[in-house]
Design an enzyme around this catalytic site. Structure first.
Site, PDB file in Angstrom:
ATOM      1  N   HIS A 116       0.828  -1.198   0.000  1.00 13.50           N
ATOM      2  CA  HIS A 116       0.000   0.000   0.000  1.00 13.50           C
ATOM      3  C   HIS A 116       0.869   1.258   0.000  1.00 13.50           C
ATOM      4  CE1 HIS A 116      -2.848   2.826   2.288  1.00 13.50           C
ATOM      5  NE2 HIS A 116      -3.262   2.773   1.049  1.00 13.50           N
ATOM      6  N   GLU A 171       2.075   1.805  -3.495  1.00 13.27           N
ATOM      7  CA  GLU A 171       1.007   2.335  -4.364  1.00 13.27           C
ATOM      8  C   GLU A 171       0.956   3.863  -4.272  1.00 13.27           C
ATOM      9  OE1 GLU A 171      -3.323   3.577  -3.871  1.00 13.27           O
ATOM     10  OE2 GLU A 171      -3.175   1.477  -3.255  1.00 13.27           O
ATOM     11  N   HIS A 172       1.074   4.395  -3.064  1.00  8.58           N
ATOM     12  CA  HIS A 172       1.079   5.852  -2.885  1.00  8.58           C
ATOM     13  C   HIS A 172       2.306   6.487  -3.546  1.00  8.58           C
ATOM     14  CE1 HIS A 172      -2.063   6.902   0.273  1.00  8.58           C
ATOM     15  NE2 HIS A 172      -2.233   5.613   0.084  1.00  8.58           N
ATOM     16  N   GLU A 225      -4.812   8.367   6.491  1.00  8.60           N
ATOM     17  CA  GLU A 225      -5.775   7.467   5.846  1.00  8.60           C
ATOM     18  C   GLU A 225      -6.203   6.358   6.806  1.00  8.60           C
ATOM     19  OE1 GLU A 225      -6.101   4.599   1.859  1.00  8.60           O
ATOM     20  OE2 GLU A 225      -4.232   5.646   2.322  1.00  8.60           O
TER      21      GLU A 225
END
Length: 451
Positions: free
Chosen positions: A68, A71-72, A148
């Site tokens: 994750h 991905e950012h 997030e």
């Protein structure tokens, strides 16, 4: 096409017509890079996805949350494009771009007009192959991801969902949260994420799928050219990475009951059992069961819990499947004082389905709902692009609408009842968030958990 079309990893070229006269073409390049397209007649736009078959379940200790995190970071700039350049490229043509990290894959995607395919290929290729992974941006994004996660932790349904996966899957990697935890993100190092990037982002790991107004030959040429400009050597021969094993995992249940106490107006309840693998032939039976049981406003859960008793606003069932495990779950949000009653009703409805089966009218409604929803979904190139990705990465075969409807027509009421009985016989797991007492679910637990 008649029947499913297999996607062998060692077949260089494949082409066939699918339902609605769409043309599906697939190329496996010598480097192991796979490119799959579906030309849809009459389309003026397309959706493109760059898939890597690595997700949160693949992370090793010390790398939790890296998928994750990465991905950012791939949106934060390359040697030739800043993060702003990437955003402007799509905004200036009215396009959309984003990414998603899942438990078994990561996908970077964009939706653009057909004329903007070259730009989308160039930018997405640049992002995947040439990300700087800048240390300063790494620290900035650490803060973004922590925010997030904090946002998700403020959502009781998200918290209940994470606890539910932990309860059903136990210590299996599928039980871990996709985004990691605040602790793992704080502990993540630039070196670990960089290592994860280099190990998993290679030509043989990559699948490119496009659906809509696409010419396959033009697509292959554009991807090949962009990859070459990025520095990836497509002349080196390598087989595509193997698909995951479909051997069912042995799941050891986590805590049967997980209650997170918070002073909320509602209790968010999730309960359920181990389910079916993504490749299980009974997935279509599961779809019918889910439709009848909790898949719409005419479903048993909606009618019994909401319409007849007014105990919940939101109530439904769901059934995600993965390569070696799956689960079947039920959700309801209700006042804490009614949590025990709602849980009893939901479980009771499943047992009633298992014991007495479904009616002919329910079977007809489910078939209509599923066939209509499938047809409507395929009006969107996003859905078609995702179908190509799942076909290539997970299923190893392509199933068009006609074949899907044919399989749906073969499901019988006995099939649904037998599957319901199998699910109901499994170990029950419950997760809940709200102002709840320890014993709120005791009435439905004795048969599963000694008191």
């Amino acid at each position: 096409m008649n029947g499913a079309v297999e996607f062998p990893l060692d077949l260089p070229e494949l082409s066939f017509r699918a339902a609605g006269d769409s043309l599906v073409r697939r190329s496996v390049l010598p480097s192991g890079l796979r490119i799959v397209s579906e030309h849809v007649p009459g389309s003026r736009s397309l959706t493109i996805g760059y898939w890597v078959a690595v997700g949160s379940r693949d992370e090793e200790p010390g790398h939790f949350g890296s998928t994750h995190f990465l991905e950012h970071l791939l949106f934060k700039g390359t040697a030739t494009r800043t993060a702003l350049d990437i955003a402007i490229a799509f905004d200036s043509v009215g396009g959309e771009h984003n990414a998603m990290t899942a438990k078994e894959y990561t996908c970077y995607y964009a939706k653009v007009q057909d004329r903007d395919l070259p730009m989308a290929v160039e930018v997405l290729t640049d992002m995947l192959t040439s990300s700087l992974l800048d240390p300063i941006e790494f620290e900035n994004e650490r803060g973004v991801i922590l925010e997030e996660l904090a946002m998700a932790d403020d959502d009781p349904s998200d918290v209940a969902n994470e606890r539910f996966f932990e309860a059903v899957m136990g210590h299996h990697p599928l039980g871990r949260p996709i985004g990691g935890s605040a602790e793992t993100i704080r502990a993540a190092t630039h070196a670990a994420v960089h290592e994860h990037y280099r190990a998993n982002y290679r030509p043989q790991d990559l699948v490119v799928t496009v659906a809509g107004a696409v010419d396959h030959d033009v697509l292959v040429a554009a991807v090949t050219r962009a990859m070459a400009l990025s520095g990836w050597d497509l002349n080196v021969s390598a087989p595509p990475v193997s698909r995951r094993s479909g051997v069912p995992a042995t799941l050891a249940q986590g805590s049967p009951v997980s209650i997170v106490r918070r002073p909320l107006e509602q209790a968010n309840i999730l309960m359920g059992f181990p389910g079916l693998l993504a490749t299980d032939d009974r997935r279509v039976t599961m779809s019918v069961l889910n439709s009848v049981f909790g898949g719409g406003m005419s479903s048993r859960l909606f009618q019994e819990v909401r319409e007849k008793r007014g105990l919940a606003y939101s109530v439904y069932s769901f059934a995600p499947g993965y390569s070696d495990a799956g689960l079947f779950g039920m959700y309801a949000g209700c006042t804490p004082a009614k949590a025990g009653q709602v849980a009893e009703l939901m479980l009771g409805e499943l047992h009633r389905l298992a014991e007495h089966g479904v009616t002919a009218a329910e079977m007809t409604r489910a078939a209509g709902q599923l066939s209509g929803a499938s047809a409507l979904a395929l009006e969107d190139s996003d859905t078609r692009m995702s179908r190509l990705g799942r076909s290539e990465i997970t299923l190893g075969e392509f199933i068009d609408l006609d074949e899907a409807l044919g399989r749906l027509a073969q499901v019988t009421a006995d099939d649904v009842q037998n599957l319901a009985a199998e699910l109901a016989a499994g170990p029950l797991s419950i997760s809940a968030v709200g102002a709840l007492d320890d014993d709120v679910f005791d009435a439905i637990l004795p048969a599963t958990v000694p008191s």
